[in-house]
Write a protein that holds these residues in place. Structure first.
Motif, mmCIF file in Angstrom:
data_model
loop_
_atom_site.group_PDB
_atom_site.id
_atom_site.type_symbol
_atom_site.label_atom_id
_atom_site.label_comp_id
_atom_site.label_asym_id
_atom_site.label_seq_id
_atom_site.Cartn_x
_atom_site.Cartn_y
_atom_site.Cartn_z
ATOM 1 N N ALA A 166 -19.866 -31.505 -22.056
ATOM 2 C CA ALA A 166 -20.795 -30.558 -22.673
ATOM 3 C C ALA A 166 -21.715 -29.920 -21.649
ATOM 4 N N LEU A 167 -22.084 -30.658 -20.628
ATOM 5 C CA LEU A 167 -23.025 -30.165 -19.622
ATOM 6 C C LEU A 167 -22.346 -29.506 -18.431
ATOM 7 N N SER A 168 -21.025 -29.463 -18.422
ATOM 8 C CA SER A 168 -20.301 -29.001 -17.239
ATOM 9 C C SER A 168 -20.181 -27.491 -17.143
ATOM 10 N N GLY A 169 -20.454 -26.788 -18.231
ATOM 11 C CA GLY A 169 -20.260 -25.339 -18.205
ATOM 12 C C GLY A 169 -18.806 -24.944 -18.080
ATOM 13 N N GLY A 170 -17.900 -25.813 -18.517
ATOM 14 C CA GLY A 170 -16.473 -25.502 -18.437
ATOM 15 C C GLY A 170 -15.855 -25.795 -17.092
ATOM 16 N N ASP A 182 -23.561 -37.295 -12.893
ATOM 17 C CA ASP A 182 -24.225 -38.559 -12.587
ATOM 18 C C ASP A 182 -24.662 -39.230 -13.891
ATOM 19 N N ASP A 183 -24.328 -40.516 -14.045
ATOM 20 C CA ASP A 183 -24.653 -41.222 -15.285
ATOM 21 C C ASP A 183 -26.148 -41.194 -15.587
ATOM 22 N N GLU A 184 -26.965 -41.353 -14.562
ATOM 23 C CA GLU A 184 -28.408 -41.346 -14.775
ATOM 24 C C GLU A 184 -28.890 -39.984 -15.258
ATOM 25 N N ALA A 185 -28.326 -38.912 -14.667
ATOM 26 C CA ALA A 185 -28.707 -37.562 -15.083
ATOM 27 C C ALA A 185 -28.244 -37.284 -16.506
ATOM 28 N N LEU A 186 -27.037 -37.749 -16.849
ATOM 29 C CA LEU A 186 -26.536 -37.554 -18.210
ATOM 30 C C LEU A 186 -27.438 -38.259 -19.221
ATOM 31 N N ALA A 187 -27.832 -39.478 -18.897
ATOM 32 C CA ALA A 187 -28.703 -40.218 -19.801
ATOM 33 C C ALA A 187 -30.047 -39.505 -19.964
ATOM 34 N N ALA A 188 -30.552 -38.935 -18.862
ATOM 35 C CA ALA A 188 -31.829 -38.221 -18.929
ATOM 36 C C ALA A 188 -31.731 -36.987 -19.805
#
Length: 345
Positions: free
Chosen positions: A212-216, A225-231
């Motif tokens: 979802a956050l990758s912009g395709g 990064d797992d930490e960034a995704l969690a944030a």
């Protein structure tokens, strides 16, 4: 690796594979599209397929991946496949460095192009059926370098194909674009990205959030990064929990998440997908794109009217557009929340 391993790029690959079957490759292509969607990989696979000695060669429309030319091109050591990139710090077969070397640069400059044209392309092919020059990223060529490439694009050597790989193809000079056959690569759908990440062993919720956050972009999804995704997921929960009557909390939220433009853009991307999940749940849907956010999604679906959900999505899109146009991130997020809770004039 065959063409089929590229995700959701059939529109781009179909004419290339047809040209391979007919033995009618164009002399110059411009592969344009977002970063991380497979453009450079497609350029390499095209070179492999055109030089493949596997069963069915030379009319095959894909690379076998096992023959000597395929393996050499995969490793970057085929003498007839030249990759021209930004940094010229290594000189080896398949990577062209101007004579005398050069200091690493973020541009592809004119003397790199001149050395390529005057020396490498002046030589006969060494062993392949077709020579390839892959310029990646082509939008790193400065105007002088682009102009130096024009004559080669107009009158390429025999049995030679140039592939320009660009994330911003319209940044190239019109004279360059007009001499290339344009091949558009699109963003990869989030569902396809999530499926690829799951197939590589990522947990389902983590895969969907990264997609979802990758912009395709597969590259961005893989690098998430797992930490960034969690944030980012926590930021959506915080936005969902904001009290419409507490303006101080809105300002604090905007300040906390608007310090960095990329963070604000990622938040908007995730908020839009989350609100789409809310709307889908209200319409009776069961599958959520962001399963990790199921709890706030169900709460919002019960608390908000469908028209309100759609209105908030419009505000998120408006904010994302402002950020793309260099709007101040904190002010953009403040405006989004004012729009959420009080509407706009």
């Amino acid at each position: 690796m065959p063409f089929s391993d590229l995700i959701a790029q059939d529109r781009a690959l179909s004419p290339l594979r047809s040209a391979l079957r007919r033995g009618a490759l164009h002399h110059a292509y411009l592969f344009g599209g977002p970063e991380g969607v497979g453009k450079a990989t497609a350029a390499r696979l095209l070179a492999q397929a055109a030089n493949c000695l596997g069963p069915g060669a030379p009319a095959r429309d894909d690379a076998c991946g096992e023959c000597v030319p395929c393996r050499k091109i995969e490793k970057g050591v085929h003498p007839d496949v030249v990759v021209l990139a930004e940094e010229r710090t290594m000189a080896k077969a398949g990577r062209w460095e101007p004579r005398g070397g050069r200091t690493p640069s973020r541009d592809i400059v004119v003397d790199q192009i001149r050395d390529l044209v005057d020396h490498r392309l002046a030589m006969k092919r060494f062993e392949g059926r077709r020579r390839f020059v892959i310029v990646d990223p082509a939008d790193a060529m400065n105007p002088q370098a682009q102009n130096a490439l024009l004559k080669t694009l107009e009158e390429p050597p025999d049995d030679t194909t140039l592939v320009l790989v660009a994330s911003s193809p319209d940044a190239l000079l019109p004279t360059i674009r007009s001499r290339c056959l344009r091949v558009p690569f699109g963003p990869i759908p989030a569902d396809a990205l999530a499926a690829r990440l799951e197939a590589e062993g990522h947990p389902k919720d983590r895969a969907r959030l990264a997609a979802a956050l990758s912009g395709g972009s597969l590259a961005r999804a893989l690098a998430a990064d797992d930490e960034a995704l969690a944030a980012e997921a926590e930021a959506v929960r915080a936005a969902a929990a904001l009290d419409p009557s507490d303006a101080a909390a809105w300002l604090a939220f905007a300040r906390d998440h608007g310090g960095d433009r990329e963070e604000a853009q990622a938040l908007c991307a995730l908020l839009e997908i989350w609100l789409r999940d809310v709307a889908a749940l209200q319409a009776g849907g069961a599958a959520l794109a962001l399963g990790e956010l199921a709890e706030p999604t169900r709460a919002a679906a019960a608390a908000l009217a469908p028209a309100e959900v759609l209105r908030r999505r419009r505000e998120v899109r408006r904010t994302a557009a402002a950020l793309r146009q260099n709007g101040a991130p904190v002010l953009a997020l403040e405006g989004m929340l004012i729009g959420w809770f009080h509407g706009r004039a």
